[in-house]
Design an enzyme around this catalytic site. Sequence first.
Site, short mmCIF file in Angstrom:
data_model
loop_
_atom_site.label_atom_id
_atom_site.label_comp_id
_atom_site.label_asym_id
_atom_site.label_seq_id
_atom_site.Cartn_x
_atom_site.Cartn_y
_atom_site.Cartn_z
CB THR A 130 0.79 2.77 -2.89
OG1 THR A 130 2.04 2.85 -3.55
CG2 THR A 130 1.05 2.41 -1.44
CG ASP A 131 3.75 0.50 -6.89
OD1 ASP A 131 3.88 1.45 -6.07
OD2 ASP A 131 4.24 0.54 -8.04
CD GLU A 132 6.11 4.18 -2.73
OE1 GLU A 132 6.68 4.26 -1.63
OE2 GLU A 132 6.18 5.07 -3.58
CE1 TYR A 156 1.66 7.01 0.80
CE2 TYR A 156 3.26 5.78 -0.51
CZ TYR A 156 1.98 6.30 -0.36
OH TYR A 156 1.03 6.12 -1.34
CE LYS A 160 -2.21 4.27 0.75
NZ LYS A 160 -3.48 5.07 0.71
#
Length: 362
Positions: A130-132, A156, A160
């Site tokens: 993810t970009d998060e 989260y 990741k």
Amino acid sequence: MIFVTGGAGFIGTNFVFEAVAAEPLLVIDKLTYAGNADNLSALEKADGFQFVRADICDREAMARLLALHRPKAVVHFAAESHVDRSIHGPADFVQTNIVGTFELLEAVRTHWSALDGAARSTFRFLHVSTDEVYGSLNATDPAFTEVTPYAPNSPYAASKAASDHLVRAYHHTYGLPTLTTNCSNNYGPFQFPEKLIPLVIANALEDKALPIYGDGLNVRDWLFVGDHCEAIQRVLKIGSPGETYNIGGKNEIRNIDVVRSVCRVLGELRPRPHGNYEDLITYVADRPGHDRRYAIDPGKIERELHWAPAETFESGIRRTVRWYLDHLDWVSSVRDGRYRTWVEKNYGGRAVPTSGRMRISE
Ligand code: NAD
Ligand code: DAU
């Protein structure tokens, strides 16, 4: 054959429907609340489709499946994926996203180490991320590239990020042919109605409030799920081992504008009997630690793998709203938990098979 972990979730389901036409697939899914085996029931009798209910944290089960099927690639979607749930209960995120990815990597490393020749050199482990992991941008910051330093802000995102680092280390240390993709916010068919867009569609149709966190000015970079799946296919086929690829739609939109777009399209396709859907918009307390802005620079995947999204936000959101309107039973079975009853009936007590095929309806 290709293994697809988390193939009964939102993106996994979309990926499986596309990929099964070209390759035999084995979907490996624990069927958490977010996994819906019924999504894949249309493939029940399709050639080249198999499903097994299993947990990626179970290294022995993963090893047995690898030995039995000898896949040429693993596409790893399985994760806990909802930021708000990670704030309320981070333990499952640490367990599946970090420990689960580690256990899966260990099973895959052992399997891959015993391969030789072409089977070894062409094997791929594709990790969907993810970009998060890059954290939050200010309004004028440049978009995330593959060399943006990691700065995860939610449990989260941190879980990741940890899994991305493990995947990186398995390539660097053991030479495992890994690929990592970091994608922006997806939307489209089969998304669980806890995420913003399907939640707004489902609530609007039930005349419920459309909750906007904080001031509604947080920005996400939206990508239609089919475009994400196409990017993953390209990375799998022609991406370079050890590389990471950022995937995004160059669709930076404020949350309030996303919700207004959904209301507008819904209003055209299924007018609200009394008033406008926008009247249901309700500002609520903000998400703790809410990242302000995400933006992806997809230059690398565009240049090197010639990927570009097919959908604009306008075309994608229309397809999405239409899909939910055409699948109201899917929405209600997810919202009222009926799909869980089916899952327990169909999968309760099943173990990972040590041999043979396990189809969804056996
Ligand atoms: P999802 O929550 O809809 O689906 C996750 C799937 O993984 C479910 O089917 C669930 O049953 C399965 N799963 C969970 N724990 C498991 C375990 N221990 N063992 C086996 N299966 C397990 O998630 P999604 O939105 O489809 O996201 C898929 C992947 O893509 C995730 O890794 C997520 O981090 C990543 N991602 C998502 C987005 C997005 O916008 N949704 C964007 C970028 C990256
Ligand atoms: O950026 C990629 C990520 O996108 C993925 O890695 C995650 O798995 C996926 O869930 C998604 O995370 P977000 O937190 O951005 O998605 P969500 O749909 O939960 O929220 C989108 C934005 O809308 C976010 O700024 C929070 C806001 N929001 C969300 C909900 C559920 C609201 O304002 N109201 C809501 O009720």
